[in-house]
Scaffold this active site. Structure first.
Site, PDB file in Angstrom:
ATOM      1  N   ARG C  86       0.795  -1.152  -0.145  1.00  0.00           N
ATOM      2  CA  ARG C  86      -0.068   0.019  -0.117  1.00  0.00           C
ATOM      3  C   ARG C  86       0.900   1.354  -0.029  1.00  0.00           C
ATOM      4  O   ARG C  86       0.421   2.241  -0.716  1.00  0.00           O
ATOM      5  CB  ARG C  86      -1.177   0.182   1.123  1.00  0.00           C
ATOM      6  CG  ARG C  86      -2.099  -1.143   1.003  1.00  0.00           C
ATOM      7  CD  ARG C  86      -2.776  -1.097   2.341  1.00  0.00           C
ATOM      8  NE  ARG C  86      -3.878  -2.210   2.107  1.00  0.00           N
ATOM      9  CZ  ARG C  86      -3.949  -3.255   2.926  1.00  0.00           C
ATOM     10  NH1 ARG C  86      -3.358  -3.027   4.208  1.00  0.00           N
ATOM     11  NH2 ARG C  86      -5.013  -4.153   2.687  1.00  0.00           N
ATOM     12  N   ASP C 146     -10.170  -4.236   8.273  1.00  0.00           N
ATOM     13  CA  ASP C 146      -9.299  -5.369   8.933  1.00  0.00           C
ATOM     14  C   ASP C 146      -9.778  -5.765  10.143  1.00  0.00           C
ATOM     15  O   ASP C 146      -9.663  -6.974  10.310  1.00  0.00           O
ATOM     16  CB  ASP C 146      -7.801  -4.651   9.359  1.00  0.00           C
ATOM     17  CG  ASP C 146      -7.105  -3.760   8.098  1.00  0.00           C
ATOM     18  OD1 ASP C 146      -6.238  -4.042   7.691  1.00  0.00           O
ATOM     19  OD2 ASP C 146      -7.966  -2.565   8.015  1.00  0.00           O
ATOM     20  N   ARG C 149     -12.301  -8.368   9.084  1.00  0.00           N
ATOM     21  CA  ARG C 149     -11.555  -9.759   8.966  1.00  0.00           C
ATOM     22  C   ARG C 149     -10.885 -10.472  10.091  1.00  0.00           C
ATOM     23  O   ARG C 149     -11.286 -11.739  10.305  1.00  0.00           O
ATOM     24  CB  ARG C 149     -10.307  -9.379   7.978  1.00  0.00           C
ATOM     25  CG  ARG C 149     -10.563  -8.987   6.509  1.00  0.00           C
ATOM     26  CD  ARG C 149      -9.286  -8.582   5.669  1.00  0.00           C
ATOM     27  NE  ARG C 149      -9.625  -8.145   4.636  1.00  0.00           N
ATOM     28  CZ  ARG C 149      -9.400  -7.281   3.639  1.00  0.00           C
ATOM     29  NH1 ARG C 149      -8.192  -6.592   4.297  1.00  0.00           N
ATOM     30  NH2 ARG C 149      -9.657  -6.882   2.430  1.00  0.00           N
ATOM     31  N   HIS C 173      -3.460   0.781   8.197  1.00  0.00           N
ATOM     32  CA  HIS C 173      -4.057  -0.218   7.476  1.00  0.00           C
ATOM     33  C   HIS C 173      -3.044  -0.759   6.480  1.00  0.00           C
ATOM     34  O   HIS C 173      -2.833  -0.138   5.562  1.00  0.00           O
ATOM     35  CB  HIS C 173      -5.142   0.582   6.791  1.00  0.00           C
ATOM     36  CG  HIS C 173      -5.666  -0.304   5.641  1.00  0.00           C
ATOM     37  ND1 HIS C 173      -6.483  -1.594   5.946  1.00  0.00           N
ATOM     38  CD2 HIS C 173      -5.911   0.067   4.341  1.00  0.00           C
ATOM     39  CE1 HIS C 173      -7.051  -1.981   4.705  1.00  0.00           C
ATOM     40  NE2 HIS C 173      -6.650  -0.992   3.651  1.00  0.00           N
TER      41      HIS C 173
HETATM   42  N1  LIG Z   1      -8.931   1.339   2.925  1.00  0.00           N
HETATM   43  C1  LIG Z   1      -9.401   0.307   2.385  1.00  0.00           C
HETATM   44  O1  LIG Z   1      -9.699  -0.245   3.464  1.00  0.00           O
HETATM   45  C2  LIG Z   1      -9.224  -0.034   1.160  1.00  0.00           C
HETATM   46  C3  LIG Z   1      -9.699  -1.460   0.857  1.00  0.00           C
HETATM   47  C4  LIG Z   1      -9.818  -1.689  -0.546  1.00  0.00           C
HETATM   48  C5  LIG Z   1      -9.102  -0.896  -1.386  1.00  0.00           C
HETATM   49  N2  LIG Z   1      -8.587   0.375  -1.070  1.00  0.00           N
HETATM   50  C6  LIG Z   1      -8.106   1.348  -2.166  1.00  0.00           C
HETATM   51  O2  LIG Z   1      -9.151   1.964  -2.728  1.00  0.00           O
HETATM   52  C7  LIG Z   1      -8.609   2.476  -3.977  1.00  0.00           C
HETATM   53  C8  LIG Z   1      -9.535   2.369  -5.233  1.00  0.00           C
HETATM   54  O3  LIG Z   1      -9.314   0.948  -5.445  1.00  0.00           O
HETATM   55  P1  LIG Z   1     -10.221   0.270  -6.573  1.00  0.00           P
HETATM   56  O4  LIG Z   1     -10.005  -1.192  -6.410  1.00  0.00           O
HETATM   57  O5  LIG Z   1     -11.729   0.769  -6.623  1.00  0.00           O
HETATM   58  O6  LIG Z   1      -9.425   0.845  -7.884  1.00  0.00           O
HETATM   59  P2  LIG Z   1      -9.998   1.025  -9.329  1.00  0.00           P
HETATM   60  O7  LIG Z   1      -9.064   1.386 -10.231  1.00  0.00           O
HETATM   61  O8  LIG Z   1     -10.990  -0.029  -9.689  1.00  0.00           O
HETATM   62  O9  LIG Z   1     -10.947   2.416  -9.188  1.00  0.00           O
HETATM   63  C9  LIG Z   1     -10.185   3.797  -9.010  1.00  0.00           C
HETATM   64  C10 LIG Z   1     -11.033   4.560  -9.793  1.00  0.00           C
HETATM   65  O10 LIG Z   1     -10.608   5.824  -9.610  1.00  0.00           O
HETATM   66  C11 LIG Z   1     -10.822   6.684 -10.690  1.00  0.00           C
HETATM   67  N3  LIG Z   1      -9.850   8.137 -10.654  1.00  0.00           N
HETATM   68  C12 LIG Z   1      -8.760   7.987 -11.088  1.00  0.00           C
HETATM   69  N4  LIG Z   1      -8.491   9.413 -10.887  1.00  0.00           N
HETATM   70  C13 LIG Z   1      -9.499  10.151 -10.578  1.00  0.00           C
HETATM   71  C14 LIG Z   1      -9.925  11.381 -10.246  1.00  0.00           C
HETATM   72  N5  LIG Z   1      -8.973  12.241 -10.353  1.00  0.00           N
HETATM   73  N6  LIG Z   1     -11.016  11.881  -9.973  1.00  0.00           N
HETATM   74  C15 LIG Z   1     -12.145  11.002  -9.864  1.00  0.00           C
HETATM   75  N7  LIG Z   1     -11.707   9.615  -9.974  1.00  0.00           N
HETATM   76  C16 LIG Z   1     -10.531   9.126 -10.314  1.00  0.00           C
HETATM   77  C17 LIG Z   1     -10.367   5.611 -11.745  1.00  0.00           C
HETATM   78  O11 LIG Z   1     -11.114   6.265 -12.797  1.00  0.00           O
HETATM   79  C18 LIG Z   1     -10.992   4.357 -11.144  1.00  0.00           C
HETATM   80  O12 LIG Z   1     -12.519   4.305 -11.656  1.00  0.00           O
HETATM   81  C19 LIG Z   1      -7.216   2.005  -4.004  1.00  0.00           C
HETATM   82  O13 LIG Z   1      -6.288   2.897  -3.718  1.00  0.00           O
HETATM   83  C20 LIG Z   1      -7.245   0.868  -3.255  1.00  0.00           C
HETATM   84  O14 LIG Z   1      -6.218   0.547  -2.786  1.00  0.00           O
HETATM   85  C21 LIG Z   1      -8.812   0.883   0.105  1.00  0.00           C
END
Ligand SMILES: NC(=O)c1ccc[n+]([C@@H]2O[C@H](COP(=O)([O-])OP(=O)(O)OC[C@H]3O[C@@H](n4cnc5c(N)ncnc54)[C@H](O)[C@@H]3O)[C@@H](O)[C@H]2O)c1
Ligand SMILES: NC(=O)c1ccc[n+]([C@@H]2O[C@H](COP(=O)([O-])OP(=O)(O)OC[C@H]3O[C@@H](n4cnc5c(N)ncnc54)[C@H](O)[C@@H]3O)[C@@H](O)[C@H]2O)c1
Ligand SMILES: NC(=O)c1ccc[n+]([C@@H]2O[C@H](COP(=O)([O-])OP(=O)(O)OC[C@H]3O[C@@H](n4cnc5c(N)ncnc54)[C@H](O)[C@@H]3O)[C@@H](O)[C@H]2O)c1
Ligand SMILES: NC(=O)c1ccc[n+]([C@@H]2O[C@H](COP(=O)([O-])OP(=O)(O)OC[C@H]3O[C@@H](n4cnc5c(N)ncnc54)[C@H](O)[C@@H]3O)[C@@H](O)[C@H]2O)c1
Lengths: 313, 313, 313, 313
Positions: C86, C146, C149, C173
């Site tokens: 991450r 987490d 989980r 995280h």
């Molecule tokens: N915190 C948590 O518990 C947790 C859990 C799962 C995923 N995540 C994180 O969430 C994030 C998203 O994951 P995902 O699987 O949905 O990725 P993804 O690639 O499927 O989606 C990301 C989206 O963001 C959009 N995007 C990019 N730049 C942008 C902007 N300037 N304005 C608006 N939208 C924009 C993209 O077009 C895309 O649709 C990642 O950083 C991932 O690591 C966090």
């Protein structure tokens, strides 16, 4: 969001229970002149909060507990007694409304008001005059309950899910009410053409419909005889209306609202399918009526207008 | 109660998610030939169990994971590609069904089977022949999804809640499908007579209906182009069917079942409003059809029968 | 109530789906730079509205779609790739936040902001500086996922319902996160004293706990390998936080917020059990920690602070 | 799934209402010697089916209506009168159980039995002897209700969500019951160390705890004085137990079950945190007790055993 329920009797407190279980409002306020009862209901409801969406229940015999509510449901009044008609309750209830509405409207000027106390149509009409609120903002629960009774009976007779029965009771919430058979459907099939036969269920003929209509009108009497009040279904019917308001659904519900040239009917509150949302009643729908249904609706209107006149409205 | 989902792709796993959130089944089993994917989906779904009604999620690339399921949903197959029609998927999918159905039916002989893989109508017809199951016990998700699209578009156009729009898409889940305008209603008003005008919403004229029908047929293509699959609405549509079965609702749903003399149409699987309960599809309802609708339905049936013949069924 | 989700990818759109199914907000707005994708997601979600509490889904590649939201969830960014940690995502994400936050905060100045994009703790810290918002109003989803989980794995091992497992993951995280075993309980029994033996379930010994802690840290990697993203559980975890805010629950959730002298730890965002309500994070709870847990938390804080410094915060 | 409720009074019918609203069972059967009342309740509940998950409500004054139920809840008996203790109800209730249990167990031999009629602990003990059922299959609702009262009061005092308060009332459902403060936690913080101060909420000191414990014991009396019965919270508490059984949750609930060497206590039914699932009560958890709590539990057991002896059990 805040829901205020005025009258913590059988109907009011059951409605609060149903609303809490459904998470319909974050704060539920009960108001009743019986301070011991309202306190007991608040405790009993509060003790259940562990099992429902997080909410707060408050109560008082002072109207200030309703301050700034988004929806106010009025159930205060005398319970219908076995044998008593809803119209017989009118005078006492109207006097009650004269007493409580001014304070209520001051405490919660922007709330949508749902009247439940019987005879609900006349009480709603009088309350509009007493309060001076616009007709969109105050209406009666009307035949939402009767409609759910109708749908249950049709569903049971025909062997289909209640949610697939689309039929309304219109007119008075009371003896002159009429089922709108002509526009009713079951899963896309006009109800008047329903002729499904199955192992346990026959078609729905004239006699069946007459019996069902009769049961709808009389079930309140029967329930009151058996248990002294009706509260469960009306609690859910009220909650349904509250949800339609608070989530701005624009749902069609047969609430009792002030009609102005609805098929020529004016200056009376009665129930027809109407669109309900965040600001109250938006509009009455022009549901097609058979001649008999139109005559029934008109007769119901005339009856309700006459009762209102009797009490000076 | 146990739900088995065969194919843990975009549709299958989203459907499992929706079913878990709704508490539709106590055990949810995923089966997919991609063992790593199915394990990942099971983990991701399991991690959410804290937030939904208690349930158990299991998965495997072995069909035994589906043993004794009450409902089996089949979503295994190739995703529709941008530009590809559902019919083009037919051959490959039918071969797949020949491979997986015998083992499945052995593992879960008493389950009700809901086919989702496209082209769903032809696949359902072929699967009935392959499996030898009675037609009540196996049917396709059909136009439940298309119907929800239709209702959404009508509701949005007319400014009423979706739940008050009662209209069905019938026929093929695909290009020859037809909206049943004639029997459609909105809160008791025949849809063809709907002429409410309000601040933001006009009446629903011929052109509006044509545009809406078009959007329903084409929205899958549009969604697939934009995001590579459709999964959210179909997950809910599938869950809705599962609920109707497991709680024995006798709900009316436009699933794709084997017709025998439905308005003279026979020996084809396609969608018409049908009663669904614990034992599967009970009966197709004789919804009134305009001449154009009848012709459309017949054309859809002829098309589907022709496709089935092409693949030797 | 209005929920805005920025980033309509795997996480953002699944979260919108879960929020719609739960009726968490009346309006759900999706914003994504990929206009075709956001439109497709809006259609797919809208088509399911028939099956969920009435709501409206809107979307755009313009930030104005988020105007006046009550809650904004930020998921925009690059998906974690198989093998990627991450932290490796940090630089790109922080730059992204510099680009999108100013417009967002202008459009929705009173919203509570929930950051989800990874590495969530560092991104939250940087975003607080970039936006200038008070720390109560912006925090990260942190270890809510987490923790779910952890609870799932403990529940499964011990043969009890997940809802009776009360245990938190604290810290980053990510790889330095730590389970708070010392304060954990199962239905009133301190987890460290749990020794129930039953047919299918043994006690929970040191080795079991180590294995479970390990699985929690590594399950995201495993899921990403198997299906390319994690979305289901995080969608529910996010919805849970949204509900806590919008119904002003004052719930205890391990979100990632700015610490100031939390057991001596300051100037870093990380997760500890915190009270969440309508105005955001109210307070961090002083959960008792073993020495090892305290050391772990401190190490996690030092690591996160170092990463932030690396990117100039 | 079928739920049978014996006794359609304030508690029984409210419990049926809550169970219907939650979709806990597909068929709800009410049995009461008062045929008119049971019919009225069935009608009132049925009329609400439109607003809840599809279900069927049946009722009779004949025990055969309970045939093959999965869960039977026994609420038949005399209401507690203002001022009357629960123990005073014992003799009459035990005689009633002698009359109704044989027929019930014959009609529903495989059901899990939840006793609610007061004094619930003694009645459960006697009913086990009368029915000959294994102790896992029959238990009392015990202090599930009292526990929800305790949690509500603590949550209110401390300004946190009820769901984050983990504390149990153990012992008799009645005057000798005891709060298990020693093992109680709030969001990971031992309750005895809770010292959060905020604008509206202070810490939780000895005096606060004593007052809260007192309120829990006395709230039933207070509610009965104010409204003549307690029904809302107990309806939800009962529904919670039913859900734990029917979805086989293995949830921890303080139900009243037969103890055998629980910290040396045997041959008495009283409440301690216990695991509840599809086959009833699986096991009592060894929650750590302070000396005072142990003494209280023992005293409660001695009291209950003495009452049972008094009535010949
Ligand atoms: N915190 C948590 O518990 C947790 C859990 C799962 C995923 N995540 C994180 O969430 C994030 C998203 O994951 P995902 O699987 O949905 O990725 P993804 O690639 O499927 O989606 C990301 C989206 O963001 C959009 N995007 C990019 N730049 C942008 C902007 N300037 N304005 C608006 N939208 C924009 C993209 O077009 C895309 O649709 C990642 O950083 C991932 O690591 C966090
Ligand atoms: N419209 C419908 O569909 C429908 C259905 C059922 C009942 N009802 C009506 O609802 C009303 C209430 O019925 P119920 O069974 O709850 O009666 P109830 O007697 O149980 O309760 C009425 C409550 O109103 C309270 N009250 C009286 N005067 C008051 C005042 N000035 N301010 C506040 N509270 C006051 C009483 O103390 C009492 O608690 C009746 O008029 C009944 O006919 C309507
Ligand atoms: N009927 C509808 O309303 C509707 C709506 C949307 C999608 N669909 C159809 O659903 C199907 C699945 O779509 P998707 O987007 O989930 O595709 P997908 O490619 O994401 O998933 C299909 C899954 O099936 C699995 N699979 C392949 N062969 C298998 C086998 N022998 N046994 C078990 N699993 C196997 C694949 O590994 C894959 O995980 C497609 O045919 C699509 O057209 C139908
Ligand atoms: N355990 C708890 O947490 C808890 C909480 C509240 C009430 N209670 C107890 O529940 C019981 C019921 O309380 P209530 O307020 O519903 O009382 P109630 O008087 O309203 O209802 C009791 C019902 O039992 C019926 N009944 C009597 N004999 C019967 C028989 N032989 N067969 C079938 N039905 C019969 C009566 O007709 C009546 O309808 C009381 O003992 C009360 O103390 C227990």
């Amino acid at each position: 969001t805040k829901l205020a329920v005025v009258g913590a009797g059988a109907v009011g407190s059951t409605l609060a229970y149903a609303a809490l279980m459904r998470g319909a409002a974050r704060t539920v306020a009960l108001m009743d002149i019986n301070a011991a009862k309202v306190e007991a209901e608040v405790l009993d409801l509060s003790h259940g909060v562990q099992f429902v969406p997080e909410a707060q229940v408050i109560g008082s015999d002072d109207v200030s507990v309703c301050a700034d509510a988004d929806v106010v449901v009025v159930t205060a009044g005398a319970k219908q007694k076995p044998g008593q008609t809803r119209t017989e309750l009118a005078g006492a209830t109207i006097d009650l409304m004269k007493k409580i509405l001014p304070g209520l409207v001051e405490a919660a000027p922007n709330a949508v008001y749902i009247m439940v106390t019987n005879p609900v149509d006349v009480v709603t009409y009088a309350s509009l005059k007493i309060s001076g609120l616009p007709p969109s903002q105050m209406f009666g629960s009307g035949t939402v309950l009767d409609t759910s009774r109708l749908r249950f009976l049709i569903a049971q007779h025909c062997g289909v899910a209640v949610r697939n029965v689309h039929a309304y009771i219109a007119g008075e919430h009371g003896d002159t009410e009429i089922p709108l058979w002509d526009s009713a459907t079951i899963g896309g099939v006009p109800l008047l053409e329903w002729n499904r036969q199955s192992e346990h269920h026959g078609p729905l003929n004239d006699g069946d419909r007459a019996r069902i209509a009769d049961e709808v009108v009389n079930s309140a009497y029967k329930i009151i005889e058996g248990k002294g009040a009706t509260n469960y279904a009306v609690g859910l019917a009220g909650t349904r209306i509250i949800e339609a308001i608070l989530t701005n659904e624009h749902s069609v519900l047969p609430v009792s609202s002030l009609l102005t040239d609805y098929y020529g009917i004016s200056d009376v509150c009665l129930s027809v399918p109407s669109i309900v949302g965040r600001r109250g009643v938006y509009e009455q729908l022009q549901v097609p009526l058979s001649d008999a249904e139109y005559d029934g609706l008109k007769a119901s209107a005339d009856h309700l207008r006459a009762v209102a006149r009797e009490f000076g409205f």
